[in-house]
Design a protein around this motif. Structure first.
Motif, PDB file in Angstrom:
ATOM      1  N   ARG A  97       0.380  -1.556   0.748  1.00  0.00           N
ATOM      2  CA  ARG A  97      -0.194   0.005  -0.564  1.00  0.00           C
ATOM      3  C   ARG A  97       0.594   1.131  -0.024  1.00  0.00           C
ATOM      4  NH1 ARG A  97      -1.106   3.031   3.929  1.00  0.00           N
ATOM      5  NH2 ARG A  97      -0.811   1.460   5.365  1.00  0.00           N
ATOM      6  N   ALA A 157       2.702   1.782  -3.394  1.00  0.00           N
ATOM      7  CA  ALA A 157       1.390   2.074  -4.796  1.00  0.00           C
ATOM      8  C   ALA A 157       1.063   3.724  -4.283  1.00  0.00           C
ATOM      9  CB  ALA A 157       0.705   1.045  -4.100  1.00  0.00           C
ATOM     10  N   GLU A 158       1.317   4.328  -2.501  1.00  0.00           N
ATOM     11  CA  GLU A 158       0.496   5.480  -2.324  1.00  0.00           C
ATOM     12  C   GLU A 158       1.987   6.712  -2.943  1.00  0.00           C
ATOM     13  OE1 GLU A 158       0.194   5.498   1.584  1.00  0.00           O
ATOM     14  OE2 GLU A 158      -1.970   4.794   1.260  1.00  0.00           O
ATOM     15  N   LEU A 187       2.115   7.165  -6.609  1.00  0.00           N
ATOM     16  CA  LEU A 187       1.181   7.671  -7.395  1.00  0.00           C
ATOM     17  C   LEU A 187       1.665   9.299  -7.006  1.00  0.00           C
ATOM     18  CD1 LEU A 187      -2.334   8.529  -7.541  1.00  0.00           C
ATOM     19  CD2 LEU A 187      -2.480   8.422  -5.316  1.00  0.00           C
ATOM     20  N   THR A 204      -6.207   7.892  -7.053  1.00  0.00           N
ATOM     21  CA  THR A 204      -6.353   6.666  -5.852  1.00  0.00           C
ATOM     22  C   THR A 204      -5.662   5.501  -5.626  1.00  0.00           C
ATOM     23  OG1 THR A 204      -8.385   5.261  -7.016  1.00  0.00           O
ATOM     24  CG2 THR A 204      -8.894   7.577  -6.032  1.00  0.00           C
ATOM     25  N   VAL A 205      -5.261   4.892  -4.624  1.00  0.00           N
ATOM     26  CA  VAL A 205      -4.304   3.714  -4.467  1.00  0.00           C
ATOM     27  C   VAL A 205      -5.884   2.485  -3.599  1.00  0.00           C
ATOM     28  CG1 VAL A 205      -3.200   2.028  -2.766  1.00  0.00           C
ATOM     29  CG2 VAL A 205      -2.385   4.817  -4.037  1.00  0.00           C
ATOM     30  N   THR A 206      -6.111   1.860  -4.014  1.00  0.00           N
ATOM     31  CA  THR A 206      -7.237   0.436  -3.913  1.00  0.00           C
ATOM     32  C   THR A 206      -5.888   0.006  -2.975  1.00  0.00           C
ATOM     33  OG1 THR A 206      -8.393   0.809  -5.237  1.00  0.00           O
ATOM     34  CG2 THR A 206      -9.159  -0.741  -4.130  1.00  0.00           C
ATOM     35  N   ALA A 207      -5.890  -0.749  -1.556  1.00  0.00           N
ATOM     36  CA  ALA A 207      -5.211  -1.530  -1.368  1.00  0.00           C
ATOM     37  C   ALA A 207      -5.825  -3.139  -1.092  1.00  0.00           C
ATOM     38  CB  ALA A 207      -4.626  -1.024  -0.935  1.00  0.00           C
ATOM     39  N   ALA A 212      -1.830  -3.829  -4.214  1.00  0.00           N
ATOM     40  CA  ALA A 212      -2.077  -3.062  -4.273  1.00  0.00           C
ATOM     41  C   ALA A 212      -2.556  -2.140  -6.056  1.00  0.00           C
ATOM     42  CB  ALA A 212      -1.381  -1.630  -3.365  1.00  0.00           C
ATOM     43  N   VAL A 248      -3.170   1.035  -8.487  1.00  0.00           N
ATOM     44  CA  VAL A 248      -3.132   2.579  -8.812  1.00  0.00           C
ATOM     45  C   VAL A 248      -4.223   2.679  -9.772  1.00  0.00           C
ATOM     46  CG1 VAL A 248      -1.542   4.560  -9.388  1.00  0.00           C
ATOM     47  CG2 VAL A 248      -0.836   3.211  -7.653  1.00  0.00           C
ATOM     48  N   SER A 249      -5.330   3.690  -9.790  1.00  0.00           N
ATOM     49  CA  SER A 249      -5.878   3.616 -11.188  1.00  0.00           C
ATOM     50  C   SER A 249      -6.041   5.469 -10.441  1.00  0.00           C
ATOM     51  CB  SER A 249      -6.588   3.412 -10.949  1.00  0.00           C
ATOM     52  OG  SER A 249      -7.892   3.195  -8.812  1.00  0.00           O
TER      53      SER A 249
END
Length: 116
Positions: free
Chosen positions: A26, A29-30, A33, A52-55, A62, A64-65
């Motif tokens: 996570r 991924a942050e 981002l 956003t990050v979805t984990a 995780a 990133v989108s």
């Protein structure tokens, strides 16, 4: 000569490492981002704000989108003009460039969990 017998229960260690790896994924991924937001094409800032990050920390995953109707086109169309420092491939290039940093973020979380 004395003998010692050691019985190792690896389950708590494995659990701690997996939990830490999920947290690290996570955080990595942050990080990605943040780097990609510095490159995302910007007109009004809508695309940048949609990042956003979805984990799923339990599974060490995780994502990133960016979520706008034009996010994919802005990412893939190399013929579009962008402001200085803003570019297509705003997620792919940072992903490739930040591999080492992201791996270090995950490894640091695992090390921290296993020390404690």
């Amino acid at each position: 000569m004395s003998r010692a017998r050691l019985r190792w229960n690896s389950q708590p260690v494995n659990r701690a490492a997996a939990t830490a790896a999920g947290r690290g994924a996570r955080l990595a991924a942050e990080h990605l981002l943040g780097v990609s937001r510095d490159r995302v094409p910007i007109e009004e800032g809508t695309l940048e704000r949609s990042g956003t990050v979805t984990a799923d920390e339990a599974n060490g995953a995780a994502v990133v989108s960016y979520d706008t109707p034009y996010a994919v086109r802005q990412h893939e169309d190399m013929t579009l003009d962008h402001d200085a420092g803003r570019t297509a491939k705003y997620l792919e290039d940072p992903f490739d460039e930040e591999q080492q940093a992201m791996q270090e973020i995950i490894a640091a979380q695992v090390r921290r969990a296993l020390r404690g």
